[in-house]
Design a protein around this motif. Sequence first.
Motif, PDB file in Angstrom:
ATOM      1  N   ASP A   1       7.189 -37.732  48.866  1.00  0.00           N
ATOM      2  CA  ASP A   1       7.524 -38.479  47.815  1.00  0.00           C
ATOM      3  C   ASP A   1       6.718 -37.808  46.637  1.00  0.00           C
ATOM      4  N   CYS A   2       6.225 -36.670  46.718  1.00  0.00           N
ATOM      5  CA  CYS A   2       5.208 -36.240  45.624  1.00  0.00           C
ATOM      6  C   CYS A   2       6.009 -35.243  45.035  1.00  0.00           C
ATOM      7  N   ILE A   3       6.297 -35.584  43.624  1.00  0.00           N
ATOM      8  CA  ILE A   3       7.263 -34.469  42.920  1.00  0.00           C
ATOM      9  C   ILE A   3       6.476 -33.180  42.628  1.00  0.00           C
ATOM     10  N   ASN A   4       5.061 -33.066  42.487  1.00  0.00           N
ATOM     11  CA  ASN A   4       4.407 -31.953  42.281  1.00  0.00           C
ATOM     12  C   ASN A   4       4.502 -30.792  43.447  1.00  0.00           C
ATOM     13  N   CYS A   5       4.341 -31.682  44.769  1.00  0.00           N
ATOM     14  CA  CYS A   5       4.400 -30.948  45.841  1.00  0.00           C
ATOM     15  C   CYS A   5       5.915 -30.304  46.103  1.00  0.00           C
ATOM     16  N   ARG A   6       6.983 -30.956  45.748  1.00  0.00           N
ATOM     17  CA  ARG A   6       8.246 -30.633  45.843  1.00  0.00           C
ATOM     18  C   ARG A   6       8.332 -29.116  44.769  1.00  0.00           C
ATOM     19  N   HIS A   7       7.605 -29.254  43.731  1.00  0.00           N
ATOM     20  CA  HIS A   7       7.962 -28.264  43.046  1.00  0.00           C
ATOM     21  C   HIS A   7       7.060 -26.994  43.338  1.00  0.00           C
ATOM     22  N   VAL A   8       6.024 -27.096  44.109  1.00  0.00           N
ATOM     23  CA  VAL A   8       5.235 -26.018  44.935  1.00  0.00           C
ATOM     24  C   VAL A   8       5.915 -25.328  45.902  1.00  0.00           C
ATOM     25  N   ILE A   9       6.637 -26.201  46.786  1.00  0.00           N
ATOM     26  CA  ILE A   9       7.188 -25.735  48.016  1.00  0.00           C
ATOM     27  C   ILE A   9       8.120 -24.502  47.986  1.00  0.00           C
ATOM     28  N   PRO A  10       9.042 -24.374  46.839  1.00  0.00           N
ATOM     29  CA  PRO A  10       9.657 -23.162  46.759  1.00  0.00           C
ATOM     30  C   PRO A  10       8.827 -21.778  46.647  1.00  0.00           C
ATOM     31  N   HIS A  11       7.804 -21.852  46.002  1.00  0.00           N
ATOM     32  CA  HIS A  11       6.974 -20.868  45.883  1.00  0.00           C
ATOM     33  C   HIS A  11       6.245 -20.426  47.133  1.00  0.00           C
TER      34      HIS A  11
ATOM     35  N   HIS B   1      -9.699 -19.449  49.107  1.00  0.00           N
ATOM     36  CA  HIS B   1      -9.026 -19.941  47.783  1.00  0.00           C
ATOM     37  C   HIS B   1      -8.429 -21.143  47.970  1.00  0.00           C
ATOM     38  N   ILE B   2      -8.837 -22.033  46.934  1.00  0.00           N
ATOM     39  CA  ILE B   2      -8.356 -23.485  46.988  1.00  0.00           C
ATOM     40  C   ILE B   2      -7.391 -23.820  45.516  1.00  0.00           C
ATOM     41  N   ALA B   3      -6.346 -24.058  45.809  1.00  0.00           N
ATOM     42  CA  ALA B   3      -5.591 -24.374  44.337  1.00  0.00           C
ATOM     43  C   ALA B   3      -4.999 -25.890  44.513  1.00  0.00           C
ATOM     44  N   VAL B   4      -5.275 -26.551  43.453  1.00  0.00           N
ATOM     45  CA  VAL B   4      -4.906 -27.972  43.467  1.00  0.00           C
ATOM     46  C   VAL B   4      -3.748 -28.265  42.508  1.00  0.00           C
ATOM     47  N   GLY B   5      -2.911 -28.883  42.836  1.00  0.00           N
ATOM     48  CA  GLY B   5      -1.727 -29.228  41.713  1.00  0.00           C
ATOM     49  C   GLY B   5      -0.767 -28.036  41.698  1.00  0.00           C
ATOM     50  N   GLU B   6       0.131 -28.080  40.485  1.00  0.00           N
ATOM     51  CA  GLU B   6       0.951 -27.155  40.331  1.00  0.00           C
ATOM     52  C   GLU B   6       0.405 -25.900  39.640  1.00  0.00           C
ATOM     53  N   GLY B   7       1.133 -24.806  39.574  1.00  0.00           N
ATOM     54  CA  GLY B   7       0.579 -23.658  38.832  1.00  0.00           C
ATOM     55  C   GLY B   7      -0.403 -22.742  39.522  1.00  0.00           C
ATOM     56  N   GLY B   8      -0.789 -21.689  38.803  1.00  0.00           N
ATOM     57  CA  GLY B   8      -1.577 -20.713  39.621  1.00  0.00           C
ATOM     58  C   GLY B   8      -1.163 -19.993  40.660  1.00  0.00           C
ATOM     59  N   TYR B   9       0.509 -20.030  40.523  1.00  0.00           N
ATOM     60  CA  TYR B   9       1.115 -19.102  41.592  1.00  0.00           C
ATOM     61  C   TYR B   9       0.698 -17.567  41.669  1.00  0.00           C
ATOM     62  N   ASP B  10       0.647 -16.915  40.370  1.00  0.00           N
ATOM     63  CA  ASP B  10       0.434 -15.603  40.219  1.00  0.00           C
ATOM     64  C   ASP B  10      -0.883 -15.275  40.929  1.00  0.00           C
ATOM     65  N   GLU B  11      -2.032 -16.146  40.528  1.00  0.00           N
ATOM     66  CA  GLU B  11      -3.506 -16.005  41.038  1.00  0.00           C
ATOM     67  C   GLU B  11      -3.207 -16.193  42.681  1.00  0.00           C
ATOM     68  N   THR B  12      -2.486 -17.157  43.192  1.00  0.00           N
ATOM     69  CA  THR B  12      -2.535 -17.206  44.738  1.00  0.00           C
ATOM     70  C   THR B  12      -1.887 -16.016  45.390  1.00  0.00           C
ATOM     71  N   GLU B  13      -0.883 -15.732  44.767  1.00  0.00           N
ATOM     72  CA  GLU B  13       0.009 -14.631  45.410  1.00  0.00           C
ATOM     73  C   GLU B  13      -0.740 -13.246  45.215  1.00  0.00           C
ATOM     74  N   SER B  14      -1.755 -13.111  44.177  1.00  0.00           N
ATOM     75  CA  SER B  14      -2.367 -12.137  44.002  1.00  0.00           C
ATOM     76  C   SER B  14      -3.450 -12.048  45.146  1.00  0.00           C
ATOM     77  N   LEU B  15      -4.067 -13.109  45.384  1.00  0.00           N
ATOM     78  CA  LEU B  15      -4.872 -13.338  46.793  1.00  0.00           C
ATOM     79  C   LEU B  15      -4.470 -13.212  47.874  1.00  0.00           C
ATOM     80  N   ILE B  16      -3.104 -13.619  48.248  1.00  0.00           N
ATOM     81  CA  ILE B  16      -2.660 -13.348  49.549  1.00  0.00           C
ATOM     82  C   ILE B  16      -2.324 -11.851  49.581  1.00  0.00           C
ATOM     83  N   ARG B  17      -1.876 -11.160  48.827  1.00  0.00           N
ATOM     84  CA  ARG B  17      -1.646  -9.862  48.929  1.00  0.00           C
ATOM     85  C   ARG B  17      -3.028  -8.893  49.085  1.00  0.00           C
ATOM     86  N   GLU B  18      -4.055  -9.503  48.621  1.00  0.00           N
ATOM     87  CA  GLU B  18      -5.422  -8.685  48.937  1.00  0.00           C
ATOM     88  C   GLU B  18      -5.914  -9.252  50.092  1.00  0.00           C
TER      89      GLU B  18
END
Length: 400
Positions: A292-302, A378-395
């Motif tokens: 029921d968390c709208i922010n969670c639903r926004h993050v799931i596609p990423h 790495h820890i990300a809370v809430g929406e945003g920071g997608y580029d940073e998280t993806e960069s760390l995944i690749r690293e």
Amino acid sequence: MDVALVLIGLVGGVITALSPCILPVLPVIFLSGADQNRRPYPVVAGLVTSFSLLTLLGAVLLAALPIPPGAIRWAGLVALVLLGIGLIVPRFEAILEAPFARLPQRSVGRDRGGFVLGLVLGTVYVPCAGPVLAAITVAGATGKVGAGTVALAVGFAVGTGVTLMIFALAGRAVTARVAAFRRRQRAIRVASGVAVVLLAVGLTFDVNLPNYGTALNHEIQRLLPARVPTGSGAPPVLAACVSQALYTSPSDRAEDCGPAPALTGITNWVGDPVTLARLRGKVVLVDFWTFDCINCRHVIPHIEDWYARYHAQGLEVIGVHTPEYSFEHEFTGVQKAVAKYGITYPVAVDNDYKTWQTYGVQAWPSLFLVDAMGQVRHIAVGEGGYDETESLIRELLTTP
């Protein structure tokens, strides 16, 4: 707040009494008004009294007794079947009424007998009181029934009682004006009994019925305080990283937050169960979310996009569904959300908040990126920071 809850409960009672959930008791309510020898008032009063008391006291009692929720559901279905058979077969109805017939006549009488009938109907109607039961879930967690819970129950009872009384009086008006109804009363009772039995069968096999009160039920639960544990059982290093992630902007630099705790206390899985130990050597993204968390639903596609891109290179994703509201504890709701949002990675159901506390999570969504050695980087809370998280995944995927 109490006044608002009374008004919400009032509207919820009316809506529920107009929804298909009323079908099991509606035939009896209608016929109680049609019977010129029995006043409908005590029947409705008994019903309102019964389900109000049961919803207010039920959760407190159930919290103290080892009764599985499934047993309550099956007991209700059995009650529906017995009620339907009683409407169809007069002799069986007499058997059901026999225990009440033994009560002293001076203390019961016809009107008081109607009140007893209403008390029995109230036990069948309890599952309809979704908005009240939402408040009771909170009350049951503390073993106390507060003023807000009582206010909601009172409003719901009044809304339901008034609506049911209209149905009962309508039955009397129809009977008084339509002689054909009196001639066909037996056939109507049989048809009502068949409808009740069919409804019980449908509920047994989870046939979906439209329920106008579901959305209202969820809205009321959102008004009530969510009882999510706030204490952290995380190691100090991990807890410090979580606190920092709450108040700072995402970084594309890997951190050292210590070993990733094991997933503990998982009550169910959507998809194949996994463990971090089995995934050692893989980069793992752990996503704490709730449907029921709208922010969670926004993050799931990423997250799904990363999973599709990097899974073949060694990325694994684990969703940890930790509920905020009581309706989010339902496993079927989690299953539907996983299908609706197109989640293809496994989802662990953390209804008891064990993994939530072990990781020291404080908000939804929270992402924990774990390297191949099992360390949280790495820890990300809430929406945003997608580029940073993806960069760390690749690293991390390219780190030996």
